[in-house]
Write an enzyme that holds these catalytic residues in place. Structure first.
Site, PDB file in Angstrom:
ATOM      1  N   HIS A 178    -118.854  37.075 -41.254  1.00 33.18           N
ATOM      2  CA  HIS A 178    -120.093  36.679 -41.925  1.00 33.18           C
ATOM      3  C   HIS A 178    -120.487  35.299 -41.425  1.00 33.18           C
ATOM      4  CE1 HIS A 178    -119.041  39.637 -45.386  1.00 33.18           C
ATOM      5  NE2 HIS A 178    -119.847  40.197 -44.510  1.00 33.18           N
ATOM      6  N   GLU A 181    -120.211  31.646 -43.228  1.00 38.20           N
ATOM      7  CA  GLU A 181    -118.926  31.239 -43.793  1.00 38.20           C
ATOM      8  C   GLU A 181    -118.187  30.344 -42.791  1.00 38.20           C
ATOM      9  OE1 GLU A 181    -117.161  34.951 -45.069  1.00 38.20           O
ATOM     10  OE2 GLU A 181    -118.887  35.415 -46.332  1.00 38.20           O
ATOM     11  N   ARG A 234    -126.199  35.612 -42.762  1.00 41.89           N
ATOM     12  CA  ARG A 234    -124.925  36.291 -42.996  1.00 41.89           C
ATOM     13  C   ARG A 234    -124.632  37.388 -41.973  1.00 41.89           C
ATOM     14  NH1 ARG A 234    -121.705  38.402 -47.577  1.00 41.89           N
ATOM     15  NH2 ARG A 234    -121.434  40.665 -47.419  1.00 41.89           N
ATOM     16  N   HIS A 305    -112.551  34.909 -44.920  1.00 40.47           N
ATOM     17  CA  HIS A 305    -113.879  34.894 -45.549  1.00 40.47           C
ATOM     18  C   HIS A 305    -113.991  33.705 -46.498  1.00 40.47           C
ATOM     19  CE1 HIS A 305    -115.456  39.032 -44.563  1.00 40.47           C
ATOM     20  NE2 HIS A 305    -114.197  39.161 -44.213  1.00 40.47           N
ATOM     21  N   GLU A 382    -110.385  35.075 -49.183  1.00 42.04           N
ATOM     22  CA  GLU A 382    -111.643  34.417 -49.557  1.00 42.04           C
ATOM     23  C   GLU A 382    -111.306  32.966 -49.914  1.00 42.04           C
ATOM     24  OE1 GLU A 382    -114.703  35.554 -49.553  1.00 42.04           O
ATOM     25  OE2 GLU A 382    -114.598  37.748 -49.605  1.00 42.04           O
TER      26      GLU A 382
END
Length: 422
Positions: A178, A181, A234, A305, A382
């Site tokens: 993405h 990020e 994104r 992520h 994440e």
């Protein structure tokens, strides 16, 4: 006819020039809100807002545990947005007052710009690739470049393999699928550097005992665009055949329960658009083909992520069933989270399956590797934070995040080894 053709060509060239020279997107007055969603009607309202991508942008999708959504609202829509959430009794809290302020805070100072490559600021794709070249040149006996494939816009998706001896079990890391990020590629380059330079015994053992296959920037087109034109971009950058919206969520484009159970969107304008078919994106297609080719060379797959502070395992497509080795994955997750929380920062990570802990997400790289390549240790990390900065994590937090990554990885790989997967 020749005149008409010439005019048409001029129009195409003018359009291309306009696109190339289009101003960089700004987010002055854009605010991010945390919404508390308590019932299906409220959720339906929020989902409708998310389809208006030019006015609203979902930063964090709804999950049943927190019952929260993070959404960015354009200033022109603020009055309508506030009236709508009030009408439907949706509790809202502003967590970022002005997105552009955070974007401006990321900008490089002259002093930082002249400093050697490090981890006190974010870098563009060309700078990361130049650093990668320098690493390959400095450590020729233990590193080698690999190429996953080509992006839609013709960029090379590059990776680095670090191997200190033949026969090591392998670990594959994919980062920055993405585009916005940025903390993911910053953490990936730091991790590469530590594997090559750290003198800490535990890190040296981690480096020496495994072969590391690391792709610092996977979504190269989107990442370049996020720096040059739109910080909040994104997706990939392939145009859609019948829609003006561009790009696909590459992490919904893999052929594993693709577009099932509302785990992605069929709307080309959605941030979670899965593509018209699995593997429609040359990036996703290239990765599946490359991973199939080297399937015997790695046992663990990890995708970097942000944000939210989670360690997520399969399955993403359903919370009604769990993998056969889910108890083992939970043990690995517990080790990872415990190690990070023990650091002075005290950062808390949640762990468990994607669908159960976060939300249903289908067609992801991690689930594809787990289900189709039968790699039974596969995780999504994440990173920081939980919404205060979201995707715009300040540069001052890069190193703390990286330190947490190393603590977590030492524990994750240690527990994976202990359980017999390596």
């Amino acid at each position: 006819m020749r005149l008409l053709w010439s005019l048409a060509l001029l129009l195409v060239l003018a359009s291309a020039a306009t696109l190339k020279d289009s101003p960089k997107a700004r987010y002055d007055g854009y605010a991010v809100y945390r919404l508390s969603v308590k019932n299906k009607l409220q959720l339906a309202v929020v989902e409708q807002l998310s389809q208006l991508s030019s006015k609203y942008n979902i930063w964090k999708d709804y999950d049943e545990h927190s019952q929260q959504v993070h959404i960015m609202v354009a200033p022109a829509e603020l009055q309508h947005f506030q009236a709508l959430v009030s009408l439907h009794a949706i509790s809202s809290e502003q967590i970022i007052e002005n997105v552009q302020d955070l974007i401006d805070a990321e900008q490089v100072t002259p002093a930082a710009d002249s400093a050697p490559f490090g981890w006190t600021r974010y870098y563009e794709l060309a700078e990361i690739e130049a650093w990668l070249d320098s690493v390959l040149a400095a450590y020729p006996t233990v590193t080698e470049e690999f190429v996953v494939g080509q992006s839609y816009e013709g960029r090379t998706i590059r990776g680095i393999k670090i191997s200190h001896k033949a026969g090591n079990p392998g670990i594959f890391i994919e980062s920055n699928i993405h585009a916005r990020e940025w903390i993911t590629s910053a953490s990936a380059t730091w991790f590469i550097n530590e594997l090559l330079t750290s003198q800490e015994p535990a890190v040296r053992s981690l480096a020496d005992s495994y072969d590391w296959h690391i792709v610092p920037v996977f979504n190269v087109d989107g990442f370049a665009y996020s720096h040059a034109k739109n910080r909040m971009w994104r997706k990939t950058r392939q145009p859609h055949a019948t829609n003006e919206c561009i790009g696909v969520d590459a992490n919904r484009n893999f052929d594993s329960h693709w577009l099932e159970n509302n785990g992605a969107s069929s709307n080309p304008c959605s941030e979670t658009f899965a593509g018209d078919v699995p593997g429609s994106e040359p990036e996703a297609k290239a990765l599946t083909e490359y991973l199939q080719k080297i399937a015997n060379e790695f046992s663990v797959y990890i995708s970097f992520h942000s944000y939210g502070q989670y360690l997520l395992s399969p399955y993403g497509h359903t919370k009604e069933e769990f993998p056969d080795n889910y108890d083992d994955l939970l043990q690995i997750g517990e080790a990872f989270a415990t190690a990070i929380e023990a650091l002075p920062y005290g950062t808390a990570y949640r762990y468990g399956s994607t669908a159960d802990v976060l939300y249903v997400a289908t067609g992801t790289s991690v689930d594809w590797v787990y289900n189709e390549l039968n790699k039974k240790v596969a995780f999504t990390i994440e990173y920081r934070d939980q919404g205060r900065y979201g995707f715009l994590l300040p540069p001052v937090q890069i190193l703390p995040n990286c330190q947490e990554l190393m603590a977590g990885m030492l524990a994750l790989i240690g527990k994976t080894q202990e359980l017999g997967y390596l």
